[in-house]
Design a protein around this motif. Sequence first.
Motif, PDB file in Angstrom:
ATOM      1  N   GLU A  94      39.200  12.949  34.813  1.00 18.93           N
ATOM      2  CA  GLU A  94      37.917  13.579  34.477  1.00 18.93           C
ATOM      3  C   GLU A  94      36.942  13.501  35.650  1.00 18.93           C
ATOM      4  OE1 GLU A  94      37.110  11.326  30.930  1.00 18.93           O
ATOM      5  OE2 GLU A  94      38.069  12.844  29.644  1.00 18.93           O
ATOM      6  N   ARG A  95      36.942  12.365  36.363  1.00 17.78           N
ATOM      7  CA  ARG A  95      36.092  12.238  37.556  1.00 17.78           C
ATOM      8  C   ARG A  95      36.524  13.229  38.632  1.00 17.78           C
ATOM      9  NH1 ARG A  95      36.134   6.796  36.241  1.00 17.78           N
ATOM     10  NH2 ARG A  95      37.764   6.249  37.732  1.00 17.78           N
ATOM     11  N   ARG A  98      35.129  16.569  37.999  1.00 18.27           N
ATOM     12  CA  ARG A  98      33.713  16.622  38.418  1.00 18.27           C
ATOM     13  C   ARG A  98      33.596  16.705  39.933  1.00 18.27           C
ATOM     14  NH1 ARG A  98      33.414  12.967  34.213  1.00 18.27           N
ATOM     15  NH2 ARG A  98      33.368  11.151  35.576  1.00 18.27           N
ATOM     16  N   LYS A  99      34.379  15.884  40.649  1.00 15.63           N
ATOM     17  CA  LYS A  99      34.329  15.872  42.123  1.00 15.63           C
ATOM     18  C   LYS A  99      34.692  17.238  42.709  1.00 15.63           C
ATOM     19  CE  LYS A  99      35.910  12.501  44.687  1.00 15.63           C
ATOM     20  NZ  LYS A  99      36.795  11.460  45.217  1.00 15.63           N
ATOM     21  N   GLU A 103      33.415  20.702  36.536  1.00 12.32           N
ATOM     22  CA  GLU A 103      32.851  20.309  35.251  1.00 12.32           C
ATOM     23  C   GLU A 103      32.205  21.552  34.638  1.00 12.32           C
ATOM     24  OE1 GLU A 103      30.350  16.635  33.424  1.00 12.32           O
ATOM     25  OE2 GLU A 103      29.754  17.357  35.394  1.00 12.32           O
TER      26      GLU A 103
END
Length: 183
Positions: A94-95, A98-99, A103
């Motif tokens: 999930e990170r 986003r990175k 997202e």
Amino acid sequence: MPAADTVVADTRRWLERAVIGLNLCPFAKAVLAKGQVHFAVTESDQAPDVLRDFERELQALVALDAAKRDTTLLAIPNALQDFLDFNDLTAKAERLVRKRGLEGVVQVASFHPRFVFAGTDEDDITNATNRAPYPTLHLLREESIDRAVAAFPDPAAIYETNMQTLEDPGEEGWKALGVGPSP
């Protein structure tokens, strides 16, 4: 280590019999019927390598038009058999979304053979709503989720309906579906 084609067959059987067959996800049938579900298998046995394969699948998904590939199921047969380790990897995935600035574009859902919801016992049948034959990361397009939810009369009721769907036949009914990994 199961062969990739066996893992795909097991994952497809789970999707058809449990997720679609029990209507656990009322949105899954259409994308499978249209051939928009991509089944991928990582042969990696270490979390960092699984994450690398996840990133490859993430990039492949967003590079294609949704009409060709709407969603990806990445099965992980050789690693992360411990649910808590898998949960940690899911947070890293999930990170990574986003990175990569994705997202709101791609969402990650997780399924695991030993999935346990917070506040439930491990043997609670309702955990089966998120149990797959192998640890699996599901990459979903947010736009597709939004369209599906908008067309569904009461999306908030899905979770509660799923609990009842699994409680009625119980553990025996779940086992009768034959949605575990191939022997």
